[in-house]
Write an enzyme that holds these catalytic residues in place. Sequence first.
Site, mmCIF file in Angstrom:
data_model
loop_
_atom_site.group_PDB
_atom_site.id
_atom_site.type_symbol
_atom_site.label_atom_id
_atom_site.label_comp_id
_atom_site.label_asym_id
_atom_site.label_seq_id
_atom_site.Cartn_x
_atom_site.Cartn_y
_atom_site.Cartn_z
ATOM 1 N N LYS A 94 0.840 -1.210 0.000
ATOM 2 C CA LYS A 94 0.000 0.000 0.000
ATOM 3 C C LYS A 94 0.873 1.257 0.000
ATOM 4 O O LYS A 94 2.089 1.170 0.205
ATOM 5 C CB LYS A 94 -0.895 -0.028 1.244
ATOM 6 C CG LYS A 94 -0.118 -0.012 2.550
ATOM 7 C CD LYS A 94 -1.026 -0.276 3.757
ATOM 8 C CE LYS A 94 -0.222 -0.305 5.037
ATOM 9 N NZ LYS A 94 -1.064 -0.639 6.204
ATOM 10 N N ARG B 110 -10.332 0.430 15.988
ATOM 11 C CA ARG B 110 -10.263 1.273 14.800
ATOM 12 C C ARG B 110 -11.211 0.722 13.744
ATOM 13 O O ARG B 110 -12.100 1.408 13.286
ATOM 14 C CB ARG B 110 -8.809 1.325 14.298
ATOM 15 C CG ARG B 110 -8.613 2.242 13.130
ATOM 16 C CD ARG B 110 -7.159 2.281 12.680
ATOM 17 N NE ARG B 110 -6.716 0.996 12.124
ATOM 18 C CZ ARG B 110 -5.534 0.809 11.538
ATOM 19 N NH1 ARG B 110 -4.667 1.799 11.442
ATOM 20 N NH2 ARG B 110 -5.209 -0.387 11.066
ATOM 21 N N TYR C 258 15.088 30.068 7.152
ATOM 22 C CA TYR C 258 13.850 30.754 7.544
ATOM 23 C C TYR C 258 13.815 30.988 9.046
ATOM 24 O O TYR C 258 14.151 30.092 9.826
ATOM 25 C CB TYR C 258 12.622 29.924 7.164
ATOM 26 C CG TYR C 258 12.296 29.976 5.697
ATOM 27 C CD1 TYR C 258 11.869 31.167 5.103
ATOM 28 C CD2 TYR C 258 12.406 28.841 4.902
ATOM 29 C CE1 TYR C 258 11.569 31.208 3.751
ATOM 30 C CE2 TYR C 258 12.096 28.878 3.558
ATOM 31 C CZ TYR C 258 11.684 30.064 2.981
ATOM 32 O OH TYR C 258 11.392 30.117 1.653
ATOM 33 N N MET D 82 11.424 24.178 1.357
ATOM 34 C CA MET D 82 10.741 23.337 0.373
ATOM 35 C C MET D 82 11.738 22.596 -0.526
ATOM 36 O O MET D 82 11.553 21.420 -0.847
ATOM 37 C CB MET D 82 9.796 24.187 -0.474
ATOM 38 C CG MET D 82 8.896 23.351 -1.361
ATOM 39 S SD MET D 82 7.855 24.350 -2.415
ATOM 40 C CE MET D 82 6.695 25.013 -1.248
HETATM 41 C C1 LIG Z 1 -0.274 -1.673 6.804
HETATM 42 C C2 LIG Z 1 -0.853 -2.928 7.313
HETATM 43 C C3 LIG Z 1 -0.036 -4.042 7.563
HETATM 44 C C4 LIG Z 1 1.468 -3.994 7.478
HETATM 45 O O1 LIG Z 1 1.999 -3.430 8.652
HETATM 46 P P1 LIG Z 1 3.569 -3.231 8.827
HETATM 47 O O2 LIG Z 1 3.738 -2.688 10.190
HETATM 48 O O3 LIG Z 1 3.973 -2.256 7.769
HETATM 49 O O4 LIG Z 1 4.186 -4.560 8.613
HETATM 50 C C5 LIG Z 1 -0.650 -5.226 7.936
HETATM 51 N N1 LIG Z 1 -1.989 -5.302 8.072
HETATM 52 C C6 LIG Z 1 -2.797 -4.246 7.877
HETATM 53 C C7 LIG Z 1 -4.270 -4.406 8.048
HETATM 54 C C8 LIG Z 1 -2.268 -3.021 7.498
HETATM 55 O O5 LIG Z 1 -3.077 -1.985 7.312
#
Ligand SMILES: *Cc1c(COP(=O)(O)O)cnc(C)c1O
Length: 359
Positions: free
Chosen positions: A34, A130, A255, A303
């Site tokens: 992801k 969550r 800055y 930036m």
């Molecule tokens: C992002 C995610 C993972 C991976 O977690 P890491 O800490 O990056 O290994 C696993 N399961 C779910 C549901 C996630 O959202």
Amino acid sequence: MRPTSATVRLGAIVDNYRLACRLAPGSKSIAIIKANAYGHGLLKVAQVLEPEVPALAVAFIDEAVQLRDAGISKSILVLQGATHADDIVEAAENDFWLLQHHQRQIEWVLSSNHSKPVKVWLKMDTGMHRLGFVPEALDQVCADLASSPNVQRELVLCTHLACADDMSNPMTSEQVSKIQSSSGNHNLSMSIANSAGILCWPETHAEWNRPGYMLYGNSPMVSFDGDSFGLSPAMTMNSQVIAIRDVKAGQGVGYGSDWVAKKHSRIGTIAIGYGDGYPRHAPSGTPVLVNGQRVPLAGRVSMDAITVDLTELENVDVGDPVELWGQGLSVNEVASVAGTIGYEILAGLTGRAPLIYQS
Ligand SMILES: *Cc1c(COP(=O)(O)O)cnc(C)c1O
């Protein structure tokens, strides 16, 4: 060409994936790619991992569609499940596995009109609060799905660990016992472990594991670095010194003139900034490697540039190489000084600095 780019060693990602598999030989490991593969490039990482994995995983169905359109044919787990009723047909036709966490998503599955059954995983809330079904809701959900022709047999029960980065936190074991008792009641296979679970919590290794961050060579644990697990960082963020100047005691840099020279100092300017994803909150003192040697950030991140204190460095010149993080300096260390986590830095890369792939 601008001297700033991220080198990505694809071979390191494969090696890290294989390490995740070796650490949990009884589990199948789904590679989490992801957020543009944690900044490493969704498609390239998918292509290099595809021959290795039983499935890939992304957060949203749009990312899964992007992978299919680009020719990836492996099963793809969608971690947040369906976002619309129409997603069910799309998932069934494209071999997307939907990790469903909400009753509404279950209703979409039950009422969908499609010929091929869809693969459903169920998210269970074991304490992170969550996403996911509470244990008491699972009876009905499992019964409804089991009797629906729209659903492939063998549901998978999945939960996400809230505190696995901390070895002394009792939460992980509590989460494991909750999901184990529910999976036992419903005779379901399980998925629990993220990277931290794989590396440090053998009791979280179940039929399916879900390594993410570790694939990119970084440690998810607060108190261990990647090396200590044999992980190898896949990305090195490189730039160059583009200017060097002397400042007198009392003169400010950047800055707000936040950094003020205590003595006569040499300041180097480097061609990377928050426009690339370098963390703007990195304070003066954050380590940067110039010619392989640590120097402290001096002044606010802009930036397009950062400034560093080169006073202690000999023989440094414009054009010299800079590493912001990578094999010589962990992204975790930079993140921790900047008050964030390496995940955020990698996921927050803006794409302005190109990714250059190596095998
Ligand atoms: C992002 C995610 C993972 C991976 O977690 P890491 O800490 O990056 O290994 C696993 N399961 C779910 C549901 C996630 O959202």
